[in-house]
Design a protein around this motif. Structure first.
Motif, mmCIF file in Angstrom:
data_model
loop_
_atom_site.group_PDB
_atom_site.id
_atom_site.type_symbol
_atom_site.label_atom_id
_atom_site.label_comp_id
_atom_site.label_asym_id
_atom_site.label_seq_id
_atom_site.Cartn_x
_atom_site.Cartn_y
_atom_site.Cartn_z
ATOM 1 N N LEU A 142 -79.015 72.351 -12.094
ATOM 2 C CA LEU A 142 -77.927 71.378 -12.032
ATOM 3 C C LEU A 142 -77.558 70.869 -13.423
ATOM 4 N N GLU A 143 -78.570 70.618 -14.247
ATOM 5 C CA GLU A 143 -78.301 70.150 -15.612
ATOM 6 C C GLU A 143 -77.566 71.216 -16.419
ATOM 7 N N THR A 144 -78.028 72.459 -16.275
ATOM 8 C CA THR A 144 -77.409 73.548 -17.030
ATOM 9 C C THR A 144 -76.000 73.832 -16.532
ATOM 10 N N ALA A 145 -75.810 73.728 -15.234
ATOM 11 C CA ALA A 145 -74.465 73.916 -14.674
ATOM 12 C C ALA A 145 -73.491 72.903 -15.271
ATOM 13 N N ALA A 146 -73.946 71.674 -15.408
ATOM 14 C CA ALA A 146 -73.092 70.645 -16.002
ATOM 15 C C ALA A 146 -72.735 70.996 -17.445
ATOM 16 N N SER A 147 -73.699 71.530 -18.188
ATOM 17 C CA SER A 147 -73.436 71.923 -19.577
ATOM 18 C C SER A 147 -72.428 73.056 -19.644
ATOM 19 N N PHE A 148 -72.590 74.055 -18.775
ATOM 20 C CA PHE A 148 -71.634 75.166 -18.753
ATOM 21 C C PHE A 148 -70.227 74.670 -18.427
ATOM 22 N N LYS A 149 -70.145 73.728 -17.498
ATOM 23 C CA LYS A 149 -68.834 73.209 -17.120
ATOM 24 C C LYS A 149 -68.198 72.447 -18.282
ATOM 25 N N LYS A 150 -69.017 71.690 -19.012
ATOM 26 C CA LYS A 150 -68.495 70.984 -20.193
ATOM 27 C C LYS A 150 -67.933 71.959 -21.222
ATOM 28 N N LEU A 151 -68.517 73.162 -21.265
ATOM 29 C CA LEU A 151 -68.054 74.179 -22.211
ATOM 30 C C LEU A 151 -66.850 74.950 -21.695
ATOM 31 N N GLY A 152 -66.402 74.609 -20.464
ATOM 32 C CA GLY A 152 -65.171 75.195 -19.954
ATOM 33 C C GLY A 152 -65.325 76.423 -19.085
ATOM 34 N N HIS A 153 -66.535 76.708 -18.617
ATOM 35 C CA HIS A 153 -66.763 77.915 -17.822
ATOM 36 C C HIS A 153 -66.634 77.643 -16.320
ATOM 37 N N HIS A 154 -66.508 78.724 -15.562
ATOM 38 C CA HIS A 154 -66.456 78.642 -14.105
ATOM 39 C C HIS A 154 -67.895 78.738 -13.593
ATOM 40 N N VAL A 155 -68.330 77.760 -12.831
ATOM 41 C CA VAL A 155 -69.740 77.686 -12.451
ATOM 42 C C VAL A 155 -69.901 77.614 -10.941
ATOM 43 N N THR A 156 -70.794 78.460 -10.431
ATOM 44 C CA THR A 156 -71.148 78.469 -9.017
ATOM 45 C C THR A 156 -72.666 78.332 -8.888
ATOM 46 N N ILE A 157 -73.112 77.446 -7.999
ATOM 47 C CA ILE A 157 -74.537 77.267 -7.728
ATOM 48 C C ILE A 157 -74.835 77.798 -6.332
ATOM 49 N N LEU A 158 -75.842 78.681 -6.244
ATOM 50 C CA LEU A 158 -76.283 79.214 -4.959
ATOM 51 C C LEU A 158 -77.680 78.682 -4.668
ATOM 52 N N GLU A 159 -77.814 77.964 -3.578
ATOM 53 C CA GLU A 159 -79.094 77.357 -3.191
ATOM 54 C C GLU A 159 -79.553 77.932 -1.855
ATOM 55 N N ARG A 160 -80.793 78.369 -1.804
ATOM 56 C CA ARG A 160 -81.320 78.969 -0.582
ATOM 57 C C ARG A 160 -81.519 77.948 0.536
ATOM 58 N N GLY A 161 -81.865 76.697 0.171
ATOM 59 C CA GLY A 161 -82.106 75.667 1.171
ATOM 60 C C GLY A 161 -80.823 75.084 1.716
ATOM 61 N N ASN A 162 -80.990 74.096 2.588
ATOM 62 C CA ASN A 162 -79.805 73.492 3.213
ATOM 63 C C ASN A 162 -79.167 72.401 2.360
ATOM 64 N N ARG A 163 -79.784 72.090 1.225
ATOM 65 C CA ARG A 163 -79.185 71.167 0.251
ATOM 66 C C ARG A 163 -79.850 71.390 -1.099
ATOM 67 N N ILE A 164 -79.201 70.891 -2.149
ATOM 68 C CA ILE A 164 -79.809 70.968 -3.474
ATOM 69 C C ILE A 164 -80.979 69.976 -3.557
ATOM 70 N N LEU A 165 -81.817 70.157 -4.563
ATOM 71 C CA LEU A 165 -82.962 69.267 -4.806
ATOM 72 C C LEU A 165 -83.809 69.102 -3.536
ATOM 73 N N ASN A 166 -83.965 70.191 -2.817
ATOM 74 C CA ASN A 166 -84.552 70.116 -1.479
ATOM 75 C C ASN A 166 -85.977 69.590 -1.473
ATOM 76 N N ARG A 167 -86.779 69.981 -2.447
ATOM 77 C CA ARG A 167 -88.192 69.586 -2.447
ATOM 78 C C ARG A 167 -88.511 68.485 -3.456
ATOM 79 N N ILE A 168 -87.538 68.100 -4.257
ATOM 80 C CA ILE A 168 -87.870 67.233 -5.380
ATOM 81 C C ILE A 168 -87.063 65.941 -5.443
ATOM 82 N N ALA A 169 -86.197 65.713 -4.471
ATOM 83 C CA ALA A 169 -85.452 64.448 -4.431
ATOM 84 C C ALA A 169 -85.054 64.151 -2.997
#
Length: 411
Positions: free
Chosen positions: A159-186
């Motif tokens: 998520l942090e890196t995706a934000a950095s890529f977006k700030k640099l102007g790139h097209h960003v897609t996140i694929l998560e295997r679970g039913n939500r992001i940060l599934n085990r850690i938040a």
């Protein structure tokens, strides 16, 4: 002269070296690091370093002169290939044999590999080290058209890196295997807020997606999921967790648990004169009493201080409330305590971008997560550290102070 060798040049390794000096270790101190850089701050590498806001010299935990002044030797680009615990020696990949009186394993973790066809293609990266970021920066190029970047994994690093890529102007897609992001850690409220934040910035997030293959000629071009979908990708970044580096510990006969080096509350392992600190360890977290691992800089630093105190036979440092932070776009996320096992969440909402969530177990605050609420974070740490009882029914009322006025935190 006695010698302490520290294996690993991350936060735990650097902190342990300087803490040994502070606590009176008079012998040699040698840090052995496989990397070619002095120990550096890792959280910024996927954020402000990747975006070019932080130069390399500001990443270093200490400048070279500080190590010289403290008489701390560093062997860079050096791999420890064996430990002989009976003889108290380590062997480097160069063939050099070094004896030790005390040994501290700060070997950290390595990025978990993606084991699907095409994972070996070019422009497929993990993020763990400064070299990883340098490789990604070269793939991005300068003054190039925006890239299509697919992040596999919805944990903090992705998520942090995706934000950095977006700030640099790139097209960003996140694929998560679970039913939500940060599934085990938040907890769910935080995941929901971070999801909306990314989507508001143009990042696409897809959950319940199992990657089955990467395709392309020499470099990756597409990511394919078991559901039949495919995603265009000029660059793929894998963030599916980490594997503790325990090979050396295993060779030395050190006991492991849950795939990590088992330590006591002073960082001692099962083998005399061998200690461990940082992400590679598991043990009783002193504040909560939970048998767990905390992959965070504050935890690594605290463990290093405990190990140094044990080696120098001085009093242990004061127990600290475990805490963690993350910077994603303009969101400052701060967490104090461990939320696992909560039965109630109390929201304290100032506005859509500033709020805190208080986790309650058996009518007692066990953790707080703050979004752009530094005052609530500091108050939460104080509540936890001093075991302050709060009126839970009033906590959501932002007109009331978190801590009763008699215990108000000084300005």
């Amino acid at each position: 002269m006695k010698r302490c060798i520290i294996v690993g040049g991350g936060h735990a390794g650097a902190e342990a070296a300087f803490e040994l000096r502070k606590k009176g270790w008079q012998g040699e101190i040698i840090i052995v690091s496989a990397e070619s850089y002095l120990p550096y701050h890792r959280p910024p590498i996927s954020k402000t370093y990747l975006t070019g806001e932080t130069p390399l010299k500001r990443l270093y935990i200490k400048p070279a002169a500080a190590y010289e002044k403290a008489h701390i030797s560093i062997k860079l680009t050096a791999q420890v290939v064996d430990i002989n615990a009976l003889k108290h020696t380590i062997t480097l990949d160069s063939g050099e044999l070094l004896n030790y009186d005390k040994l501290i394993l700060c070997t950290g973790c390595s990025s978990r590999k993606l084991t699907v066809p095409g994972a070996e293609l070019g422009n497929v990266f993990s993020i763990r080290t400064l070299d990883d970021i340098e490789h990604i920066a070269r793939a991005l190029g300068s003054n190039q058209p925006p890239k299509h970047i697919v992040m596999i994994g919805g944990g903090y690093i992705g998520l942090e890196t995706a934000a950095s890529f977006k700030k640099l102007g790139h097209h960003v897609t996140i694929l998560e295997r679970g039913n939500r992001i940060l599934n085990r850690i938040a907890a769910e409220p935080i995941a929901a807020h971070i999801t909306k934040l990314h989507q508001s910035q143009g990042v696409s997030i897809f959950t319940d997606k199992s990657v089955i293959a990467l395709t392309g000629e020499q470099t990756v071009q597409s990511v394919h999921c078991s559901e039949g979908e495919s995603f265009k990708a000029d660059i793929v970044v894998i963030g599916i967790g980490a594997e503790p580096n325990t090979r050396l510990a295993n060779h030395a006969g050190v006991m492991t648990k849950q795939g990590r080096i088992e330590v006591d509350q002073q960082g001692k392992t099962s083998v005399p004169d061998i200690y461990a600190a940082g992400d590679c360890t598991v043990g009783i977290e002193p504040f909560s009493g939970q048998n767990t691992t905390l992959e965070s800089v504050p935890s690594a630093v605290q463990q290093a201080k405990m190990v140094a105190a044990a080696i120098c036979e001085v009093p242990q440092p004061q127990i600290q409330v475990p805490w963690f932070w993350s910077d994603i776009f303009d969101c400052k996320l701060q967490i104090a305590g461990l939320y696992q096992g909560y039965d109630t969440v109390i929201e304290r909402i100032y506005n859509s971008d500033s709020k805190s969530y208080w986790y309650v177990k058996s009518h007692k605050i066990i953790a707080v997560t703050c979004i752009n609420c530094p005052a609530d974070f500091q108050a939460g740490k104080k509540v936890l550290k001093e075991n302050i009882t709060l009126c839970l029914s009033e906590l959501k009322n932002i007109d009331n102070p978190i801590i009763p006025k008699a215990n108000t935190i000084p300005a």
